[in-house]
Design a protein around this motif. Sequence first.
Motif, short mmCIF file in Angstrom:
data_model
loop_
_atom_site.label_atom_id
_atom_site.label_comp_id
_atom_site.label_asym_id
_atom_site.label_seq_id
_atom_site.Cartn_x
_atom_site.Cartn_y
_atom_site.Cartn_z
N LYS A 49 30.73 -59.29 9.60
CA LYS A 49 30.71 -59.80 8.22
C LYS A 49 30.91 -61.31 8.20
O LYS A 49 31.49 -61.86 9.13
CB LYS A 49 31.89 -59.18 7.46
N ASP A 78 40.11 -63.44 1.24
CA ASP A 78 39.42 -62.64 2.23
C ASP A 78 39.77 -62.87 3.69
O ASP A 78 38.91 -62.73 4.55
CB ASP A 78 37.90 -62.88 2.04
N ASP A 247 49.05 -51.34 5.82
CA ASP A 247 48.57 -52.18 4.70
C ASP A 247 47.96 -53.49 5.21
O ASP A 247 47.74 -54.43 4.44
CB ASP A 247 49.71 -52.47 3.73
N SER A 249 45.04 -56.01 7.29
CA SER A 249 43.63 -56.29 7.02
C SER A 249 42.68 -55.36 7.78
O SER A 249 41.57 -55.09 7.33
CB SER A 249 43.30 -57.74 7.35
N HIS A 251 42.89 -52.06 8.37
CA HIS A 251 42.64 -50.81 7.62
C HIS A 251 41.99 -51.11 6.27
O HIS A 251 41.15 -50.36 5.80
CB HIS A 251 43.92 -50.00 7.48
N LYS A 252 42.39 -52.22 5.66
CA LYS A 252 41.77 -52.59 4.37
C LYS A 252 40.26 -52.78 4.53
O LYS A 252 39.47 -52.33 3.70
CB LYS A 252 42.39 -53.89 3.84
N ALA A 253 39.87 -53.44 5.62
CA ALA A 253 38.43 -53.71 5.84
C ALA A 253 37.67 -52.40 6.01
O ALA A 253 36.55 -52.25 5.52
CB ALA A 253 38.26 -54.60 7.06
N GLN A 255 38.46 -49.52 4.67
CA GLN A 255 38.38 -48.80 3.39
C GLN A 255 37.14 -49.19 2.60
O GLN A 255 36.50 -48.39 1.96
CB GLN A 255 39.61 -49.11 2.53
N GLY A 256 36.79 -50.48 2.69
CA GLY A 256 35.68 -50.97 1.88
C GLY A 256 34.30 -50.63 2.47
O GLY A 256 33.29 -50.90 1.84
N GLN A 257 34.26 -50.06 3.68
CA GLN A 257 32.95 -49.88 4.32
C GLN A 257 32.43 -48.47 4.18
O GLN A 257 33.18 -47.51 4.29
CB GLN A 257 33.09 -50.20 5.82
N ARG A 258 31.11 -48.37 3.97
CA ARG A 258 30.49 -47.05 3.87
C ARG A 258 30.12 -46.60 5.28
O ARG A 258 29.39 -47.28 5.98
CB ARG A 258 29.23 -47.12 3.02
N ARG A 264 33.84 -43.46 11.12
CA ARG A 264 35.12 -43.97 10.60
C ARG A 264 36.25 -43.65 11.59
O ARG A 264 37.12 -44.45 11.87
CB ARG A 264 35.41 -43.34 9.22
#
Length: 316
Positions: A49, A78, A247, A249, A251-253, A255-258, A264
């Motif tokens: 990204k 970000d 919590d 970055s 795992h956060k990243a 979460q946002g990915q399909r 996964r």
Amino acid sequence: MGTREDMYGLFTSVNEINLNGERNRGDAKDGKLKNNIATSYDLQAQMSKKGILWNWGFHDDQIAKEMNARIPDFLNYDTDGFSEELYFFALKQVPFDLDDFAEKSVLEVGCGLGEGLNFLSRVTKAAGMVGLDLSEQAVKRANASLSRDGLSYVQGDAENLPFEDGEFDVVLNIESAHNYPNLEKFLAEVARVLKPGGYFSHVDLFTTQRHAHMQELKEKDLGLEWIHERDISAEVRAAVHRRLAPDGSFHKALQGQRMGMVQRHMAKRVGPEAVGGSFAGYYDSRSTKLLKKMGLLPAQFMPPVDSYRHIVAKKR
Ligand SMILES: C[S@@+](CC[C@H](N)C(=O)[O-])C[C@H]1O[C@@H](n2cnc3c(N)ncnc32)[C@H](O)[C@@H]1O
């Protein structure tokens, strides 16, 4: 070559370089290792990204405070800031004042996607900054999205730098040299392109074998005076722990990915290794162990990293 083979090539090459040191080397073999490394980073450059850096990060409260004072609020956008903090630290350890770069030229060898150097171009106003990387795709992307007056990127090899003698005041090298088959050639090139009195700020992960080899090279007359070495493993582990926390970055990243369930699972279980997980004490899950046993994942991703170090040298 397919994706999996490329990644296998990378892990095998990086392990070989860091565990075998200079034994059994030869130009043909070195060329093959470099091809594997370039192909794999080309692939990663196409998948990463925007805004991504490729290092394990660094965290120290005082350094973070200084960095945030220099570029207020950048953490709101970000990034968890740990990879940038490693860059900030590496530049700050050079004995030039950050407000005194107006006449200075900076080279980064192994600049990846160029984001770290782009960040530093906001930390200090240098006369010129150039990033060099072996991966053609990473350099293409860096030039397309980040280059501007005073900041540019070129494709090239750390062991054969495409620059004139004495072109740079500072050479930076962040988590890249563990990929170079011939460390001595690289250090000789750094000495060649630095101006007399210029500085080399080097940050990397080390196996015990690679560190012993580095110590041997420090004894050789390569035109560099070694002025500082510090084990920064604790600061790197502090960053990896924060990044991999539930919590954080990482795992956060995700979460946002399909992505599909298997993908996964792989990303969650295998991804941490690539960002320094085993160095920071994370172990393989049962499923990862099984995938390794089945040969679906390489048995060893990263070499057994013993320490993470910062080293500074001055050109004689
Ligand atoms: C772990 S990444 C670090 C990138 C960047 N320094 C960062 O922190 O985001 C290692 C980088 O070293 C580059 N590299 C590997 N071997 C190289 C070589 N022989 N010459 C120049 N760059 C090389 C890779 O292409 C990759 O971009």
